[in-house]
Design a protein around this motif. Sequence first.
Motif, PDB file in Angstrom:
ATOM      1  N   ASP A  88      -6.780   4.264  -8.397  1.00  0.00           N
ATOM      2  CA  ASP A  88      -5.752   3.254  -8.183  1.00  0.00           C
ATOM      3  C   ASP A  88      -6.292   1.942  -8.738  1.00  0.00           C
ATOM      4  O   ASP A  88      -7.442   1.579  -8.501  1.00  0.00           O
TER       5      ASP A  88
ATOM      6  N   LYS B 230       0.832  -1.205   0.000  1.00  0.00           N
ATOM      7  CA  LYS B 230       0.000   0.000   0.000  1.00  0.00           C
ATOM      8  C   LYS B 230       0.866   1.255   0.000  1.00  0.00           C
ATOM      9  O   LYS B 230       0.612   2.210  -0.759  1.00  0.00           O
TER      10      LYS B 230
ATOM     11  N   HIS C  78      -5.952  -0.879  -7.847  1.00  0.00           N
ATOM     12  CA  HIS C  78      -6.362  -1.802  -6.784  1.00  0.00           C
ATOM     13  C   HIS C  78      -7.698  -1.410  -6.161  1.00  0.00           C
ATOM     14  O   HIS C  78      -8.228  -2.145  -5.323  1.00  0.00           O
ATOM     15  N   HIS C  79      -8.244  -0.256  -6.553  1.00  0.00           N
ATOM     16  CA  HIS C  79      -9.518   0.212  -5.998  1.00  0.00           C
ATOM     17  C   HIS C  79     -10.335   0.840  -7.124  1.00  0.00           C
ATOM     18  O   HIS C  79     -10.609   2.042  -7.133  1.00  0.00           O
TER      19      HIS C  79
ATOM     20  N   GLU D   9       1.339   4.209  -2.962  1.00  0.00           N
ATOM     21  CA  GLU D   9       1.101   5.623  -2.657  1.00  0.00           C
ATOM     22  C   GLU D   9       2.339   6.460  -2.954  1.00  0.00           C
ATOM     23  O   GLU D   9       2.231   7.568  -3.506  1.00  0.00           O
TER      24      GLU D   9
END
Length: 268
Positions: free
Chosen positions: A115, A7, A117-118, A11
């Motif tokens: 992102d 994570k 992942h989201h 970022e």
Amino acid sequence: MEVPNNKNAVESNRQAWNDSARHHQDSPEWQALLTEVAQADFSCLDDTLRGLLEQVGVDGKDVVQLCCNNGRESLSLFALGARSVVGIDQSSAFLEQARELNKRSPHNAEFIEADIHHLPESLRARFDVALITIGVFGWMPDIGEFFRHVASTLKPGGQLVIYETHPFLEMVDPEAEDPFRLASSYFREEPFVQEEPIVYVGKVEQPAAKSYWFAHTLGAIFTAALEAGLTITHFKEYPHSNREEAYDQYQNREAQMPMCFTWVGVKS
């Protein structure tokens, strides 16, 4: 070396790319792009990728590009007949550039900040074709998770098209005193770390957020795709570079290394 969790690495990479955008916007290539994109048949795709997309077929299709950067490749898909195009990236600064190009284009793509992942639910099972191009895999800490999210954007029977740098190139350093000496293991697990701005030509000597580049073997890439429910229908390796110009020195050698590849998978 202290390696951040996935994570935090993602970022930090987002911050590094946001800082990088201004350096790219200062280049002569950007000024040229602002003019070129106004043409209805604008395309920045090379012959290899264009030929593959013509073979796959994007005419009349809904297409998504994951990690689209400034959107120039996304806008190029209209020249191949795409019905709709969505570009997704987590860098707000590069998406500002994409939207500037979009304003100048006679076509209209949609650019979404997210992102990988989201992803928003609205993108699930929405597209006929998904596209990933040069320099995406290296920013992904977990290639398996990445493929699962990418596959989720495809309709059943949808196709994922990839045109990427060959992982063999992670073993060499084009700026080393001996650029032909193997400098890193093919099976390297720790990321490469950079603390200067991300630029495609040369270096910018000023501080920036750390960026983390992860090497993934072909075996890891294939396994991740299969586990994400993709059936591999095409794979081809090439002796030309689709990376920074510094890598051109590895072309046209008697003992030629693989430098990039194309790949297509179908969602079952």
